[in-house]
Scaffold this active site. Structure first.
Site, PDB file in Angstrom:
ATOM      1  N   PHE A   1       0.856  -1.191   0.000  1.00  0.00           N
ATOM      2  CA  PHE A   1       0.000   0.000   0.000  1.00  0.00           C
ATOM      3  C   PHE A   1       0.885   1.231   0.000  1.00  0.00           C
ATOM      4  O   PHE A   1       1.672   1.445   0.921  1.00  0.00           O
ATOM      5  CB  PHE A   1      -0.946   0.029   1.207  1.00  0.00           C
ATOM      6  CG  PHE A   1      -1.905   1.183   1.130  1.00  0.00           C
ATOM      7  CD1 PHE A   1      -3.035   1.116   0.318  1.00  0.00           C
ATOM      8  CD2 PHE A   1      -1.670   2.363   1.830  1.00  0.00           C
ATOM      9  CE1 PHE A   1      -3.901   2.201   0.214  1.00  0.00           C
ATOM     10  CE2 PHE A   1      -2.536   3.441   1.733  1.00  0.00           C
ATOM     11  CZ  PHE A   1      -3.657   3.360   0.925  1.00  0.00           C
TER      12      PHE A   1
ATOM     13  N   LYS B   1       3.052   9.541   8.320  1.00  0.00           N
ATOM     14  CA  LYS B   1       2.420   9.070   9.556  1.00  0.00           C
ATOM     15  C   LYS B   1       3.091   9.560  10.840  1.00  0.00           C
ATOM     16  O   LYS B   1       2.823  10.659  11.285  1.00  0.00           O
ATOM     17  CB  LYS B   1       2.343   7.544   9.514  1.00  0.00           C
ATOM     18  CG  LYS B   1       1.319   7.069   8.474  1.00  0.00           C
ATOM     19  CD  LYS B   1       0.943   5.624   8.666  1.00  0.00           C
ATOM     20  CE  LYS B   1      -0.054   5.135   7.659  1.00  0.00           C
ATOM     21  NZ  LYS B   1      -1.432   5.414   8.006  1.00  0.00           N
TER      22      LYS B   1
ATOM     23  N   ASP C   1       9.281   2.403   1.210  1.00  0.00           N
ATOM     24  CA  ASP C   1       8.147   3.176   1.701  1.00  0.00           C
ATOM     25  C   ASP C   1       8.078   2.944   3.207  1.00  0.00           C
ATOM     26  O   ASP C   1       7.591   1.910   3.664  1.00  0.00           O
ATOM     27  CB  ASP C   1       6.864   2.713   1.009  1.00  0.00           C
ATOM     28  CG  ASP C   1       5.623   3.412   1.562  1.00  0.00           C
ATOM     29  OD1 ASP C   1       5.710   4.023   2.641  1.00  0.00           O
ATOM     30  OD2 ASP C   1       4.562   3.314   0.926  1.00  0.00           O
TER      31      ASP C   1
HETATM   32  N1  PLP Z   1       2.475   4.132   2.356  1.00  0.00           N
HETATM   33  C1  PLP Z   1       2.174   3.335   3.394  1.00  0.00           C
HETATM   34  C2  PLP Z   1       3.082   2.195   3.724  1.00  0.00           C
HETATM   35  C3  PLP Z   1       1.014   3.559   4.150  1.00  0.00           C
HETATM   36  O1  PLP Z   1       0.709   2.736   5.159  1.00  0.00           O
HETATM   37  C4  PLP Z   1       0.184   4.634   3.799  1.00  0.00           C
HETATM   38  C5  PLP Z   1      -1.065   4.880   4.548  1.00  0.00           C
HETATM   39  O2  PLP Z   1      -1.602   4.047   5.206  1.00  0.00           O
HETATM   40  C6  PLP Z   1       0.547   5.447   2.726  1.00  0.00           C
HETATM   41  C7  PLP Z   1       1.701   5.183   2.032  1.00  0.00           C
HETATM   42  C8  PLP Z   1      -0.302   6.619   2.326  1.00  0.00           C
HETATM   43  O3  PLP Z   1      -0.095   7.648   3.231  1.00  0.00           O
HETATM   44  P1  PLP Z   1      -1.141   8.870   3.278  1.00  0.00           P
HETATM   45  O4  PLP Z   1      -2.457   8.303   3.687  1.00  0.00           O
HETATM   46  O5  PLP Z   1      -0.537   9.827   4.272  1.00  0.00           O
HETATM   47  O6  PLP Z   1      -1.168   9.451   1.902  1.00  0.00           O
END
Ligand code: PLP
Length: 400
Positions: free
Chosen positions: A136, A248, A219
């Protein structure tokens, strides 16, 4: 005018998220309160965001002070909170440079641009990125494509991603061509259900990328800032990526994201990237306070200890309840997987008992509390969870 906020949401808000029926008005440490004054233990941690605790006084003070001094100018000028944040993150990581954005998806977009430009300019026009199934990376079109999410209602889909099986080096090898610019992955997959790769795999992926002139980009939106028991997720696997994104936990609750890179792949030039709000003084001051608090108070070490305690407690439940299939996780990113689909009923029962949890799958419950959680809170949460799963299993069975 009605103050039934659930009705207001139903009438006015786009119906794109499934919410739990709780209106949260206040938080402190690991606890939050709803609009009727009911207290909950928050083991969702604001979706793995409030790593230094709800309403952390140091973060709150930094926000208040900055709000009175300067909320926004623009990146046409220098601002001190942005540069303090840049320095603390670069000095404490394996990275050389940073760009500050506003969210996880946006940080990933920037990191993907960096990887593509690296491939195009330094690797003969290579532009493809190998990504992982069940990953994700966000909700923008590009990050959805990178996550392998179906984009049928949003065509045309951005191209250039090859999605392969996670924790399988051969799958990466098979997908690699002269067009591959980078491999992108989460050190531990969060939304995918807390999937933990092996250290050997991570090291082998690192070597494969180095040997083939490809970037390894992490990520760390969910796994960074102490979540895995180390300040950055890569440190939990002894593997250095070439670039990484954060969000986050970075802002201590304030919305912010960032991506960092090593110098050799620092290819973005003036005009390639930018943001009105990215590195804004308010969000940066909050993030600087949150990161400094995490470092000064050795918050990641508490995540190690409390993570072990949590998994031990949940492990005991597994020996008692045969419908628990597995307990897994690293630091304070953990999951319980069931043999049956009882997540929704378990969450409802837990809400009633004053425990907030998250369910990324119908048979998986995820635990991602503030990293400042203490032993008594962990033990209490495990006790409440046992009651909730028993209730959840009953409800789920009754429905069949
Ligand atoms: N990358 C990861 C691993 C995430 O867990 C999330 C959100 O849960 C995101 C990206 C997306 O982040 P945002 O919701 O701040 O755009």
């Amino acid at each position: 005018m009605t103050t039934d906020w659930k009705e207001v949401e139903k009438k006015y808000y786009m119906q794109v998220v499934r919410r739990q029926p709780i209106v949260i008005v206040r938080g402190e440490g690991t606890r939050v309160w709803d609009d009727a004054g009911k207290e909950y233990l928050d083991f969702t941690g604001g979706w793995a965001v409030v790593n230094v605790g709800h309403a952390n006084p140091v973060v709150a003070e930094a926000i208040a002070k900055q709000a009175k001094a300067l909320l926004q100018t623009s990146n046409q000028f220098y601002t001190i909170p942005q540069l303090e944040l840049a320095r603390i993150l670069v000095d404490n990581s394996c990275m050389d440079r940073i760009f500050i954005a506003n969210s996880g998806a946006e940080a990933n977009e920037g990191m993907i641009k960096l990887a593509r430009k690296y491939g195009i300019t330094k690797k003969n026009g290579a532009h493809e990125i190998i990504t992982m199934d069940h990953s994700f990376h966000g909700r923008t079109l590009v990050t959805m494509a990178a996550s392998g999410k179906p984009l049928d209602s949003f065509l045309p889909a951005p191209m250039g991603f090859k999605v392969v099986e996670y924790n399988n080096l051969d799958a990466i090898k098979r997908a690699t061509t002269e067009k591959t610019a980078a491999v992108m992955m989460e050190p531990v997959q969060g939304e995918g259900g807390v999937n933990v790769p092996s250290k050997e795999y991570m090291k082998a992926v690192r070597k494969w990328c180095t040997d083939n002139g490809m970037l390894l980009i992490f990520d760390e939106v969910q796994s960074g800032i102490g979540r895995l028991g180390t300040l950055f997720g890569y440190q939990a696997f002894d593997v250095e990526p070439d670039a990484m994104s954060l969000a986050k936990g970075l802002g201590g609750g304030a919305p912010i994201g960032a991506f960092l890179t090593k110098e050799f792949c620092n290819v973005l030039a003036p005009g390639d990237h930018g943001s009105t709000f990215g590195g804004n003084p308010l969000a940066s001051a909050a993030a600087y306070a949150a990161v400094k608090y995490a470092i000064d108070n050795n918050v990641p070490a508490n995540a190690v200890k409390m993570g072990e305690r949590l998994r031990a407690g949940l492990g005991k439940l597994k020996t008692k309840h045969s419908f628990i299939k597995e307990v897994r996780g690293v630091g304070l990113l953990n999951a319980v997987e069931f043999n049956i689909e009882i997540s929704a009923a378990t969450l409802t029962a837990a809400n009633g008992l004053g425990l907030l949890l998250n369910a990324p799958r119908p048979n998986i419950v995820r635990w991602m509390p503030p990293l400042t959680v203490n032993a008594a809170e962990v033990d209490k949460a495990v006790g409440l969870f046992e009651k909730a799963i028993v209730e959840g299993a009953k409800t789920a069975t009754a429905k069949k």
